[in-house]
Design a protein around this motif. Structure first.
Motif, PDB file in Angstrom:
ATOM      1  N   ARG A 624      64.548  55.032  18.517  1.00 34.88           N
ATOM      2  CA  ARG A 624      65.862  55.496  18.928  1.00 34.88           C
ATOM      3  C   ARG A 624      66.038  55.155  20.414  1.00 34.88           C
ATOM      4  N   SER A 650      70.066  58.671  20.821  1.00 32.82           N
ATOM      5  CA  SER A 650      70.969  58.211  19.757  1.00 32.82           C
ATOM      6  C   SER A 650      70.387  56.965  19.119  1.00 32.82           C
ATOM      7  N   ASN A 681      75.439  57.613  17.134  1.00 36.25           N
ATOM      8  CA  ASN A 681      74.514  57.438  16.011  1.00 36.25           C
ATOM      9  C   ASN A 681      75.075  56.540  14.919  1.00 36.25           C
TER      10      ASN A 681
END
Length: 733
Positions: A624, A650, A681
């Motif tokens: 991420r 995110s 996201n």
């Protein structure tokens, strides 16, 4: 008529009258003696020795003939140029046009560094060789490659002269044999080697081997060699002495002054005797100059001229006396300047493990061909930029219809330890050590072991060997521990310990010193363990097999404060996470690009873009995007001025940034950092207000020998108060 007896005449009494009559008939020119021979002696004194140039300009203005030259240390350099026929004005132009910082620190343009060496320089600031299983201290901080090659270029007019008595002004300089403590009078050999040896200040420059002797700065034994000038045949000696007086008792209150005094005491007796040999003694006082303050060249030269003019009456009287002679007036004919030479032959010395073909490819010189001094100087820097050698110098020797260019190399110890240091007010101090072991199994291979000791420790071991000319393949094993954070509503609510283990099989290729391409197959295990906080996170681990391609470009002219060039990185990785439910694939695309533009002599602009995208039903924690802070603690962390470290997490991130950089003075900078971005996201969240980020920071930066020293005050739309960030040293992960 009376007669008188005739008295016999004594002819001996008439002899003086006869001689006078005969001499009166001889032309006046034949009644003069030859002009006395005049010698010039120049002392050592570091940068203060540039005052010699100003004094020489006055001697030239008065037309005082100089027949012999002797010098020590900086006096040997100025004296050697003067002996070849350089004028004071020419020498002044040369020293004012030199990049002394690059010369004295053996710096070379980043464009001449190999890609791998660039990455090392961004982490480490010093190397220690390993010899016989032990760390060794180097014989000097600076090998003197640039100084030696600069001197070689200035000495081109005398490249075919091996006896210094054959220079337009016969010349000598002084070195000290560090093995025996004996004075060595340098009268023959390569002129630039003699000059470099005479100014090899111990602990600053490495010693130089000349004619079998290991030499250091001659100033430690005889810093004002008027005695040797007398032995050369000088009847009249003009001395220019820039040595400081001994400190008085009341001034000996610091360790530095005491050490300087001890150094001066060892040569004070011979200094006093040699000053007494001078018929004219000029002693410029340069209190603002120290050993390496060459940036003050202009004022130091003017000081030398000022002190010489203070003795104008004495010097003018001497000039009139010497120029009144009508015989023995030898006109000095300077050696002709040489713009280029025809290199017909090329030779190499000092190669043991490294091949001559490799060196020749790095030199990138046409051969045979006409080459300038600058062509060869740049070629030496390209070879030095491979990080394979401690020194790369050259000499020219005459051959039929051209010259032989001999490249003189000193290979680095096969085993080296590099050290680096980093501190910031988030994770405190970290120490990085790297051990390099070369040529273990075959020529060209390299084993490297990195240890990062701090709150985020890391260990890395790599083994690479050559596959083709510019291609390598090998294995990389890495183990790291990272302290990470979780935020909620811009408030830190928990911390975790992230542990990562990697094993890579890679193939890497580099070209043009600025491009690198890597392809790899990677096995990875990651553990997440909760540390503290009021929001509990479950422990878990991931087992992954990854395939990736990475492309890099680094063309910056300077790190850490570039004003030209660009830097780019593209990573495409397929991540396969093995879980109880099966294999969960993900795709990671990370692109980072930064460009530097000059806006003027002191201003530059550095726009940059960072984009990170992770696609998949289940994105493993390490892949991420974590936005915030100003450091690169981990591969998925994206710096963002104004936000706390890892403040926003995110799957996708897009950051635009511009740094407006102002160079206050040498190595001091003020930088305004401005960035905006998106953190989301899923792509349908891109337009949401919650995805927006904006921040601002103002940085003072200083480029120190151990890396950047920076203080940044910053804030963002997500922060409730300003953030102060302090950083010392390069980012070492």
């Amino acid at each position: 008529m009376a007669s008188f007896p005739i008295k016999p005449i004594n002819l001996l009494k008439l002899l003086p009258i006869y001689c006078i009559c005969v001499l009166s008939l001889v032309p006046v020119e034949l009644n003069c003696q030859s002009r006395p021979r005049v010698g010039l002696v120049l002392s050592g004194g570091g940068a203060a020795g540039l005052a010699h140039i100003g004094a020489i300009k006055v001697l030239e203005e008065l037309g005082i003939p100089i027949d012999y030259v002797a010098g020590t240390s900086m006096g040997s350099l100025v004296g050697g140029l003067f002996a070849m026929g350089y004028t004071g004005a020419e020498m002044e132009k040369i020293v004012k046009g030199m990049d002394w910082e690059s010369l004295l620190a053996d710096l070379i343009p980043r464009s001449d560094l190999t890609y791998e060496y660039k990455e090392q320089l961004e982490k480490y600031f010093y190397d220690f060789p390993i010899s016989k299983g032990r760390l060794q201290l180097p014989s000097g901080l600076i090998a003197g490659t640039n100084i030696t090659n600069m001197l070689a270029g200035l000495s081109w007019p005398a490249y075919n002269i091996r006896l210094f008595s054959q220079l337009p002004r016969p010349y000598l300089c002084i070195g000290a044999d560090v093995a025996t403590g004996q004075e060595v009078v340098l009268k023959s050999g390569n002129l630039h080697d003699a000059l470099r040896a005479s100014m090899a200040i111990p602990t600053v420059f490495t010693p130089v081997e000349v004619n079998g002797d290991l030499l250091i700065d001659g100033g430690f034994i005889n810093n004002f060699p008027a005695d040797h000038l007398k032995a050369m045949g000088a009847d009249i000696i003009i001395g220019i002495d820039v040595q400081r007086e001994l400190y008085k008792k009341t001034q000996l209150k610091s360790v530095v002054n005491i050490l300087k005094q001890i150094s001066s005491l060892t040569r004070e007796d011979i200094n006093v005797r040699n000053r007494l040999l001078c018929d004219v003694l000029i002693r410029p006082s340069t209190p603002g100059a120290s050993t390496l303050t060459f940036g003050l060249a202009d004022s130091i030269i003017r000081t030398g001229e000022k002190f010489a003019r203070a003795q104008w009456g004495t010097l003018k009287q001497l000039s009139e006396k010497l120029n009144a002679y009508t015989t023995g007036q030898n006109k000095i004919v300077p050696l002709p300047k040489i713009d280029s030479v025809f290199v017909r032959e090329m030779a190499f010395t000092g190669l043991v493990k490294v091949s001559s073909n490799f060196v020749q490819s790095r030199l990138n010189l046409p051969f045979p061909a006409w080459l300038t001094a600058d062509d060869i100087y740049r070629a030496m820097q390209r070879a030095y930029g491979t990080n394979e050698f401690t020194k790369v110098t050259y000499q020219l020797d005459p051959v039929t219809d051209g010259v032989r260019l001999t490249i003189r190399l000193e290979e680095k110890e096969e085993n080296l330890v590099h050290v680096g240091f980093h501190f910031d007010n988030l994770f405190n101090a970290s120490l990085l050590a790297r051990a390099d072991f070369r040529n273990l199994l075959k020529q060209g291979d390299q084993l490297g072991v990195d240890l990062n000791l701090g709150e985020n420790p890391n260990a890395n071991a790599s083994y690479f060997f050559m596959f083709r000319k510019k291609r390598q393949y090998g294995l990389i094993a890495e183990f790291g521990r990272l302290k990470a954070y979780e935020y909620k509503d811009n408030r830190k609510i928990s911390s975790q310990v992230y542990v990562d283990g990697l094993l890579d099989l890679v193939m890497r290729s580099t070209w043009l010193n600025k491009y690198a391409a890597t392809a790899g197959l990677q096995g990875e295990i990651a553990w997440i363990t909760p540390n503290i906080g009021d929001w509990q996170i479950q422990s878990y681990n991931s087992k992954m097999v990854n395939i990736y391609i990475q492309l890099k470009k680094d063309n910056f002219n300077n790190i850490p404060y570039p004003s030209k060039g660009d830097k780019a990185e593209l990573l495409i990785k397929e991540v396969n996470n093995f879980t109880e439910s099966g294999i969960n694939p993900a795709m990671v695309i990370d692109f980072r690009y930064r460009r530097a533009f000059e806006l003027g002599p002191k201003w530059s602009l550095q726009p940059s873009v960072i984009s990170a995208f992770a696609f998949g039903d289940s994105i493993p924690y390490p892949y991420r995007s974590y936005i915030g802070g100003l450091g690169y603690y981990y591969k998925s962390v994206i710096p963002f001025a104004g936000m706390d470290y890892m403040e926003r997490a995110s799957n996708h991130a897009l950051i635009l940034r511009a740094d407006l950089q102002y160079r206050i003075r040498a190595n001091h900078y003020a930088i305004l950092k401005m960035n905006v971005g998106k953190s989301f996201n899923a792509f349908d969240q891109f337009k949401e207000t919650a995805a927006n980020l904006a921040g601002l920071g103002l940085t003072y930066g200083y480029s120190s020998p151990v890396g950047p020293v920076e203080i940044t005050l910053m804030s963002s739309t997500t922060s409730k108060k300003p953030i102060l960030f302090v950083n010392l040293g390069y980012w070492i992960r």
